[in-house]
Each structure stands twice: as C-alpha cells, then as structure tokens.
Enzyme design. Structure first.
Site, PDB file in Angstrom:
ATOM      1  N   THR A 146      -5.548  -1.832   5.575  1.00 60.16           N
ATOM      2  CA  THR A 146      -5.355  -3.220   5.989  1.00 60.16           C
ATOM      3  C   THR A 146      -3.886  -3.563   5.803  1.00 60.16           C
ATOM      4  OG1 THR A 146      -7.599  -3.926   5.551  1.00 60.16           O
ATOM      5  CG2 THR A 146      -5.934  -5.633   5.493  1.00 60.16           C
ATOM      6  N   PHE A 179      -1.278  -6.334   5.176  1.00 58.20           N
ATOM      7  CA  PHE A 179      -1.136  -7.686   4.649  1.00 58.20           C
ATOM      8  C   PHE A 179       0.277  -8.158   4.939  1.00 58.20           C
ATOM      9  CE2 PHE A 179      -4.913  -8.298   2.047  1.00 58.20           C
ATOM     10  CZ  PHE A 179      -5.396  -7.001   1.942  1.00 58.20           C
TER      11      PHE A 179
END
Ligand code: PEP
Ligand code: MN
Length: 647
Positions: free
Chosen positions: A538, A540
C-alpha cells in the site's frame, strides 16, 4: 530471573525487594533494561514467584530459562532500539554502516565517508586499532586515526563506530567514538567487555569466529550487566570446514538470535565472505533473513588498502548495493534508514485556542495523524516515516486526518492512496479536492500482510462474520472465497475491526488486519498471510498544510532528497483530443507518467477527472512551466504536491 520495578518505586520498597531476594539465597544487582529499572537475581535461591510479584513496587517478574537474562527476549519482549546520535538501529529499519577496514589517513577516511554517505550509509566505520593475525601487518594509526575518523564523521554528519582492542584504550577512545566495536577475536575478552560496558556507550558486539550463539549472547550479557543498555549484535561469519570463503556467514543465526534476544542484529558480509564480488549477495541475503542492518567495508581504492582490500567494495558497488537494499527492504516489512536532514527550519501557524492569537508552532513538534486505532497499517507507515516514538493522533476517519492537519492539531498526516492489488483509495483522492490547503509532501510504501484475527477461544470453523476495511476484503478475495457463508461487515479501517472484536469478546466474529493490530488489542492470529498475492503493497502519502503558496513543510525524517514525483488531478473538456493535448504537453518535455486513472466527477454523471502521477524532470522550472500549460488546457486543475518518490 529479572524483577521489573514499577516506575517511581520508593527507596524503601526497593530495599524490601532486595532483602526479600537476598534472604532467599539470590545474588542481586540493579540494572536498567530499556526504560525499565530491574533487579537481576541469580543463584540457586528458591522463591514463590507469585508472592514476589505482589510485593509493593514490583511491576512483574520474568523468570528466564536462559543463562543470559538481560539479553533474553523472555525478559523483554519488544525489540530494543539502539540510538547512536541521530541514527537508530533495530525495529522496522535497515541501518547501514560503511567505511574502510582501517583508517589509513585523514584524506582516505574523509573521501570514504563522503562516498558512503552519498550512497545512503548513516554511520561510518573504520579501525584505528587493528587486531591483525600477523604482528608484521599494519596495526592501525591508533588515537591519531580515531581523530581523523571523528573529523570525517563530523564533516559528513555520521556517528562513528570503531574497534577497541584493549581495556587500557577504552577511556581515551570514549571521548571520540560514538559507538565501540568489540571485534570477533575479543568477543570473550571478559575484562574488555566489563570495562567497555561500564562506559555506557552503545556497543557493536561481533560474534567470535568459533562462538556458539549462546556464548555470543553471554558476552552481550557481560556488556549489559556492566552498565550499557545499547548492545547491537553483529554476525560476521564463523569458522567452518569450508575454505572457499574467508568464513561462513551463519544466516540462520539471524532469525535464531532475533527469537532468543531483543537486541538488534547486524551482519558484516565483508568479513563473513572475504571476497569482494560475493559481498553484496551475502548482504542482501542477510537483509532477507531479518537482519536489522549491515556493516560493510568500502574503500575508495581497495587495491591500495592497507588491510582487507580484497573484501572491500568499490564505492560504486556499494551504491548499487544500497539501491538493491532499498528495493528489498519493503519485502521484509522494513525501510532503509536515511539520515534526517540536518535541521531544516519548519514553521507554520496554529491557532492558540486559549488566547485566539496565532502562535508559531513547528509542524515537527505536533503529533502525526493517522486513521484508525492502535495497530492500524497507517500507524505502521507513520512509525516508518517518523520513527516509533513519534507522537500520534488516531483519527476516526480519513477525513478526520485531513481535518487535524488543517486545523493544526497534527503537524502531518498519513493516508493510504493506492494498493498494488486493490487499486486506488478513492476516498482520499476525493478529499484532496475538498481540502485544497492540504498537500502531499512525501510517500511511503508498506508491505501488507493480512491475518485473520479473532478472540483467544475463536476457531476458524466457527466464524460466521468477518470485519475489515473493504480494501482488506478485496486483497484477501481468494481466501474469503473458500468460506462463502461468511458475512462480511465493512469497517472504517482494519484496526477498528479488530478493536470491535476485542470490545465485544465475540468468538464467532473475526477481523482481517495486520499482526500489529492483533498484538495491540490482545487478540489471536487465526491465520497469517491470507492476502491473495504476497506482493501486496500500500502506498501511503504524507500530508501537510500548505503555507500560503503551494509549498508545504516536509518532515525532516523524510530526508533531504529533492522532489522527483508529483501528483495532479484534472478534468478536460468533453471533446476529441482534449486528454491527448494534456499528455502531449508532458510527453514533449520528457515527463514520464507513472499513473493515469480516470474517475467519475461527483455530481456530474458521465464526466471524469484524471488522477496523474508523474516523474519530475531534474529542474523544477521546467515543471512549473508544464503546470501553467496544463492549467490552460484543463478544467479544474489540482496540484496535489511534489515529493520524493519511495521505491
Ligand atoms: C573489522 O570489523 O574490521 C574486524 C576486524 O572485524 P572482525 O572482528 O569481525 O574480524
Ligand atoms: Mn576488516
């Protein structure tokens, strides 16, 4: 046995605990373990652990089954993080120390320091006193060498680590070095260990060439018992029947020691392998096996080195190795540590509610906001970017993160924008459009390993409800398909799902979240690694409030590298070639698009806006001109920010 004392225990209560232990036949000593004050009790005494545990001022009792106690994970379950000046070793970071085998001259150590610093080393190594097998080999420059090294460390902003070979040198070296190295040959020089440990400085303890893991940890125990709290273990190869390499790198020692001890473990691939061409492979293997970092020999002219030239990397090889480590680190859930920017002045205004007058506050002194509860992936990303000790603010939603940054209750925020399996987190992209004063100032990629988490007594067979963020469900599709009867309940974030189970104590409900969330809320991992594809990352972004113009402060922990990426959102008119016209502007300037995604515009059915990430050309002027041209060709243009791309 370790007796951990409560914070603020009275002198009287402490004395009573001491007497209690002595009366029952224990030899005792006072000790600091991390932040805790402890009493170490050894000997053949007999004690009722429960009775001891309830004495006034006793926090807990850790009965260790190992001959080493202070070094044992049984006495301290969290990883120890050793601090050497601005550098941290341990936890979720990979720390790389580099430098020559020996300090040979002022010029040689400075040149090496500059080269390794440029490639990303955060500490400088070098021997001033060299323990050589032959008495006729170069023995080092002694204190003068250490002075050269100190100067090189100061010039490049790197703390230094150097070997101490004899107790008689320890005190004078103490004034100059930031960390002591105990060499492999001296691992069991107990008088040296006691003397160096008592100085209280961080120590890098190399494993002896023929030492067992237990002997190595007992040597660490000597250092800890003598007074230092900061011991870093270093595997540097052991002697085996194999003669092709200088030693045999004991890769398996890394996970073994990390299980037995809370101390960080570094690997020295140079002395382990002894052959320059094989050092980088061994270094990468060490990182893959869970090492907290490396210490690597690098020499600007290895062929002319006075010691260990054949195993010293050329600076170019070291640079390549650092790039490979940077790419590998997220795979093992870590981040390559960069030295923080010297001291960039950041300032913004926040409203002092008591007086209503604006007062200058530096964003770096404020907490960092993330969405979710303790153990959330966003919290892990935050700790990676800002350090484990960074003050944080758990917000109830992504929107609340943006609000906290905007109103100044948080200096920075961390928000997920994209997952490699499930795609963009549209909610956050949409928030950027609603919060034009918030900019992206950094990015970070985190490997996501999902677990099915439940109550202590929960069994997978009995689960009927599973909670997570919709992204969690999307990323575990294959696993969930095996249990079609499970009812899925969406939550704001994965850690909130875990917290709800902890609160309700429900055994038929499970959550999909990270292991850290299970730990934070005292729940059990029913199955780990349930994401469909292990290459699950992921991205960020780190957000900050703009200071009037387009510029927003950058967190010092993100380093000083210039921005090389920018994010834009725009829409174009509904006519042939309008998107092409925008892409052409970028193509003609050699700007690379790393992401292009279209998304429906809210409230305007069948109209779309584009999310665009670009790689920036080296000069910002070119990009400013591009932004102006794009603004002219687009409708509703948003510049979300420029920042340093994470690998
Ligand atoms: C060194 O680091 O230069 C050194 C002498 O290492 P070891 O003690 O591991 O042989
Ligand atoms: Mn060496």
């Amino acid at each position: 046995m370790i007796v951990v004392l409560s914070k603020g225990i009275s002198t009287h209560d402490k004395e009573m605990v001491r007497i209690y232990l002595k009366d029952r036949g224990f030899a005792i000593r006072d000790q600091l373990l991390g932040e805790d004050e402890v009493i170490g009790a050894t000997g053949k005494g007999v004690v009722d652990l429960r009775e001891l545990g309830i004495l006034p001022g006793v926090e807990r009792v850790a009965a260790t089954s190992k001959p080493y106690e202070l070094a044992s994970r049984e006495s301290k379950s969290e990883d120890t993080i050793v601090t050497v000046g601005p550098v941290k070793i341990g936890g979720s970071r990979i720390t790389v120390i580099a430098g020559p085998c020996a300090v040979e001259s002022r010029e040689q150590i400075l040149e090496t320091a500059l080269r390794v610093r440029e490639s990303g080393a955060v500490m400088l190594r070098g021997g001033a006193y060299k323990p050589r097998s032959s008495p006729y080999a170069f023995q080092g420059l002694g204190m003068q060498g250490l002075e050269f090294m100190k100067a090189a460390g100061e010039a490049t902003g790197m703390p230094i680590v150097t070997e101490v070979v004899s107790p008689e040198f320890a005190a004078q070296m103490n004034d100059l070095t930031d960390m002591f190295q105990i060499g492999a040959r001296n691992m069991q020089n107990f008088e040296l260990l006691k003397k160096v440990g008592a100085l209280g400085k961080p120590v890098l303890l190399k494993r002896g060439p023929s030492a067992t893991i237990e002997e190595w940890l007992l040597s660490a125990e000597y250092l800890l018992a003598a007074g230092t709290r900061d011991v870093v273990l270093c595997e540097r190869g052991i002697r085996t029947f194999e003669t092709y390499t200088r030693n045999t790198l004991d890769i398996s020692a890394i996970p073994v020691v990390k299980g037995l001890s809370h101390l960080p473990v570094l690997v020295d691939p140079s002395h382990a392998v002894g052959i320059r061409a094989k050092v980088s492979s061994a270094a990468l293997a060490a990182v893959a096996a869970g090492a907290d970092g490396l210490t690597v020999e690098v020499h600007p002219h290895p062929d002319e080195a006075l010691s260990d030239g054949p195993q010293s990397l050329f600076p170019e090889q070291f640079e390549r190795l650092m790039r490979d480590i940077e790419a590998l680190a997220p795979v093992v859930g870590k981040e390559l540590l960069r030295t923080p920017k010297p001291s960039q002045e950041l300032s913004t205004k926040s409203v002092d509610l008591s007086s209503g007058t604006p007062k200058p506050v530096s964003p770096k002194d404020l907490p960092v906001a993330f969405s979710g509860e303790s153990g959330a992936y966003a919290e892990q990303a935050l700790m990676r970017a800002f350090g484990e000790e960074a003050p944080r603010l758990g917000a109830a939603s992504f929107r609340a993160v943006f609000d906290a940054v905007l109103d100044g209750s948080a200096g920075f925020g961390v928000a997920p924008v994209e997952n490699s399996l499930a795609g963009s987190v549209h909610e956050n992209y949409d928030l950027f459009l609603r919060y034009p004063d918030i900019a992206i100032v950094g990015e970070l990629k985190l490997r996501i390993v999902h677990c099915l988490i439940g109550e202590e007594n929960a069994q997978i067979e009995n689960i009927s409800i599973v909670r997570s963020h919709p992204q969690g469900f999307a990323q575990c599709r294959d696993f969930l398909d095996k249990y079609p009867h499970w009812q899925l309940e969406a939550c704001n974030d994965t850690a909130t799902a875990v917290a709800s189970i902890a609160r309700e104590g429900a055994t038929k409900v499970a959550a999909i979240a990270g292991e850290a969330a299970a730990k934070a809320h005292g729940l059990k991992v029913l199955k780990a690694g349930i994401e469909t594809n292990p290459l699950n990352y992921t991205r960020f972004v780190i957000i900050a409030r703009r200071n009037g113009s387009d510029k927003a402060p950058v967190p010092p922990s993100l380093g000083s590298e210039p921005a090389n990426k920018a994010s834009l959102v725009f829409s174009v008119s509904d006519e042939p070639g309008s998107l092409f016209a925008c892409l052409k502007i970028m193509s003609e300037r050699g700007i690379n698009l790393s992401k292009l995604e279209s998304r429906p515009i809210q409230g305007k059915p069948w109209e779309y806006q584009f999310y665009v990430d670009v790689t920036l050309p080296p000069t910002e002027e070119t990009f400013d001109a591009v932004v102006q041209e794009l603004k002219a060709k687009t409708e509703d243009f948003h510049f979300l920010g420029s920042y340093r791309a994470s690998l």
